[in-house]
Design a protein around this motif. Structure first.
Motif, PDB file in Angstrom:
ATOM      1  N   ALA A  38       0.930  -1.167  -0.039  1.00 30.00           N
ATOM      2  CA  ALA A  38      -0.130   0.045  -0.055  1.00 30.00           C
ATOM      3  C   ALA A  38       1.078   1.256  -0.008  1.00 30.00           C
ATOM      4  O   ALA A  38       1.821   1.409   0.873  1.00 30.00           O
ATOM      5  CB  ALA A  38      -0.899  -0.050   1.299  1.00 30.00           C
ATOM      6  N   LEU A  39       0.693   2.287  -0.820  1.00 27.00           N
ATOM      7  CA  LEU A  39       1.397   3.419  -0.951  1.00 27.00           C
ATOM      8  C   LEU A  39       0.813   4.334  -0.028  1.00 27.00           C
ATOM      9  O   LEU A  39       1.637   5.214   0.519  1.00 27.00           O
ATOM     10  CB  LEU A  39       1.229   3.715  -2.456  1.00 27.00           C
ATOM     11  CG  LEU A  39       1.754   3.238  -3.619  1.00 27.00           C
ATOM     12  CD1 LEU A  39       1.478   3.715  -4.768  1.00 27.00           C
ATOM     13  CD2 LEU A  39       3.141   2.935  -3.317  1.00 27.00           C
ATOM     14  N   GLY A  40      -0.317   4.231   0.679  1.00 29.26           N
ATOM     15  CA  GLY A  40      -0.623   5.454   1.833  1.00 29.26           C
ATOM     16  C   GLY A  40      -2.298   5.441   1.498  1.00 29.26           C
ATOM     17  O   GLY A  40      -3.016   4.894   0.511  1.00 29.26           O
TER      18      GLY A  40
END
Length: 137
Positions: free
Chosen positions: A80-82
């Motif tokens: 997950a990138l954020g």
């Protein structure tokens, strides 16, 4: 986190040398230590030291990240990138509140109070944005 820790270790060493040198040079020139500059450099040394300590201890406890290993695969760094929030009107109202508060300095303090009220409402909007409407839990 080894690389980041090394960068901040360099900064710690630099400021360890720089702070006394700055204090000594200003003492020679003026006959007294220049307090503001010496304090700012000393606080920068402390901040760099805290960040270096955090990166060093975190890197030691968690082990090397995929970015730190030469044999790592790209897929190891995937994930997950954020969290990216949906569209919101709250930033607009925050900007309006700040603008009204700055205009209050020019036109009267009563306008600053109105801007502070709108700003308080906007702050609650930031805090409770995901508890109302389509995004409530």
């Amino acid at each position: 986190m080894k690389t980041e820790a090394k960068i901040f270790l360099f900064l710690v060493v630099f400021f360890l040398i720089d702070v006394p040198a700055y204090a000594y040079i200003t003492y020679i020139q003026d006959g007294a230590v220049e307090v503001i500059g010496t304090t700012a450099l000393a606080l920068t040394l402390l901040a760099s030291g805290m960040i270096w300590g955090l990166l060093f201890l975190t890197g030691r406890n968690n082990g090397p990240r995929p970015e730190d290993r030469k044999e790592a695969e790209i897929v190891e760094g995937a994930g997950a990138l954020g969290f990216f929030p949906p569209t919101s009107i709250v930033p607009f109202w925050t900007t309006v509140a700040i603008a009204v508060m700055f205009l209050g300095v020019v036109f009267g303090w009563w306008l600053t109070l109105i801007g502070a009220g709108v700003g308080l409402w906007a702050a609650f909007g930031w805090a409770y944005e995901y508890y109302v409407g389509d995004y409530k839990h």
